[in-house]
Design a protein around this motif. Structure first.
Motif, short mmCIF file in Angstrom:
data_model
loop_
_atom_site.label_atom_id
_atom_site.label_comp_id
_atom_site.label_asym_id
_atom_site.label_seq_id
_atom_site.Cartn_x
_atom_site.Cartn_y
_atom_site.Cartn_z
N TRP A 1 0.84 -1.21 0.00
CA TRP A 1 0.00 0.00 0.00
C TRP A 1 0.87 1.26 0.00
N THR B 1 0.65 4.14 -2.98
CA THR B 1 -0.18 5.32 -2.72
C THR B 1 0.60 6.41 -2.01
N GLU C 1 -10.74 4.06 1.79
CA GLU C 1 -10.32 3.14 0.72
C GLU C 1 -9.30 2.13 1.23
N LYS D 1 -11.14 -0.75 2.88
CA LYS D 1 -11.74 -1.63 1.87
C LYS D 1 -10.67 -2.47 1.18
N TRP D 2 -9.56 -1.84 0.83
CA TRP D 2 -8.47 -2.51 0.14
C TRP D 2 -7.90 -3.63 1.00
N GLU E 1 -10.06 -6.69 1.11
CA GLU E 1 -9.89 -7.49 -0.11
C GLU E 1 -8.55 -8.23 -0.11
N GLN E 2 -7.47 -7.53 0.24
CA GLN E 2 -6.13 -8.11 0.19
C GLN E 2 -5.98 -9.31 1.11
#
Length: 184
Positions: free
Chosen positions: A99, A103, A150, A153-154, A157-158
């Motif tokens: 991450w 980002t 975000e 949420k990421w 998922e990861q």
């Protein structure tokens, strides 16, 4: 000092209006952040230490002012409440490193508590001591809040946490039910 509503970034896909704020730099303060959160329609509280916090279901985002004069800093710090086991820390670190490489914000790091649980913290900062452009302050703050959401949420998922999230939403009893309560 107040925020022009047209200066709040639009997340709906339409072009953003040209922001209009006071001419010259401003020194942001907690009242300005409260106005911004009101305009974003986000709930917030002031904690016992005087910091402004916006709570979500799985995390809390704090808006803090630290330092004095030219060294003053505005920090948006998010404490993710989902506990992780200490033996999951290597996988967490890999995810967080990924991450952080991909980002600009929030930069995320781990914190291991005395009981062995690991939690994540995200942070973005802006030097404000000499004043900042109101448009830059507003767009940065809104972007940081959005990125904090975000990230959560990421990460779900990861790490394949969808199942854990769905299990937590099931009603007690037979274990066969679906999500209940208010969805955010």
């Amino acid at each position: 000092m107040s925020i022009d509503p047209s200066s709040i970034p639009n997340f709906g896909g339409q072009p953003e209006p040209e922001p209009q704020g006071p001419a010259g730099p401003v020194l942001p303060d907690q009242d300005l952040v409260k106005q911004l959160l009101d305009q974003m329609e986000l709930k917030y509280v002031v904690d016992e230490e005087g910091d402004l916090a916006a709570p979500w279901e799985q995390f809390r985002t704090y808006f803090m002012f630290r330092g004095e004069a030219e060294q003053a800093v505005f920090s948006v710090r998010t404490f993710y409440d989902r506990p992780h086991k200490i033996d999951e820390k290597p996988q967490l670190l890999e995810s967080v490193d990924d991450w952080n490489r991909r980002t600009l914000w929030p930069k995320v790091y781990t914190h291991t508590h005395d009981d062995g649980t690991v939690r994540l913290i995200g942070e973005a900062q802006m030097l404000i001591g000499t004043g900042v452009d109101i448009n830059h302050f507003v767009s940065s703050t809104v972007s940081w809040v959005r990125a904090a959401i975000e990230f959560d949420k990421w990460l779900v998922e990861q790490l394949g946490l969808e199942e854990a999230v769905n299990e937590a939403d099931k009603p007690e009893g037979d274990g066969e039910g679906g999500p209940e309560g208010d969805a955010e």
